[in-house]
Enzyme design. Structure first.
Site, short mmCIF file in Angstrom:
data_model
loop_
_atom_site.label_atom_id
_atom_site.label_comp_id
_atom_site.label_asym_id
_atom_site.label_seq_id
_atom_site.Cartn_x
_atom_site.Cartn_y
_atom_site.Cartn_z
N CYS A 1 0.84 -1.20 0.00
CA CYS A 1 0.00 0.00 0.00
C CYS A 1 0.88 1.26 0.00
CB CYS A 1 -0.91 -0.02 1.22
SG CYS A 1 -1.88 1.48 1.45
N CYS B 1 -0.24 4.05 2.35
CA CYS B 1 0.11 3.68 3.72
C CYS B 1 1.56 4.06 4.02
CB CYS B 1 -0.07 2.18 3.95
SG CYS B 1 -1.75 1.57 3.73
#
Length: 105
Positions: free
Chosen positions: A29, A32
């Site tokens: 991700c 993230c």
């Protein structure tokens, strides 16, 4: 910032008294990864008022699904073991995350 996993999540988050901030992230991700340094700064800034944890959902998929985390990133606030508020995907901006923390301290 405490990194929890499937063996410690229940004790550290669901069994905790008071409020806990959880950063749900995944290995692949990119948003993230971009937010992680900021979240760690918040943990340093507000860690005396609220507990900060992170969970790598890549290693704990069933746990993440059980917490209704179906997309990433997710920043959630738990209070006495119950999820009370969360930010999901594009709502996870630095401003929104800090506002979420400030609202719950």
């Amino acid at each position: 910032m405490l990194e929890v996993d499937k063996s410690t999540f229940e004790t550290e988050v669901l069994g905790a008294e008071g409020k806990v901030f959880v950063d749900f992230f995944g290995d692949g991700c990119e948003p993230c990864k971009a937010l992680m340094p900021f979240v760690h700064e918040l943990a340093d800034k507000y860690g005396d008022k609220i507990k900060f944890c992170s969970l790598n959902t890549t290693k704990a998929r069933r746990l993440a699904i059980g917490q209704k985390v179906l997309g990433l990133p997710v920043m959630a606030i738990y209070e006495n073991g119950a999820k009370v508020e969360e930010l999901i995907k594009e709502d996870c901006t630095e401003e929104a995350i800090e506002a979420l923390v400030q609202k719950h301290i």
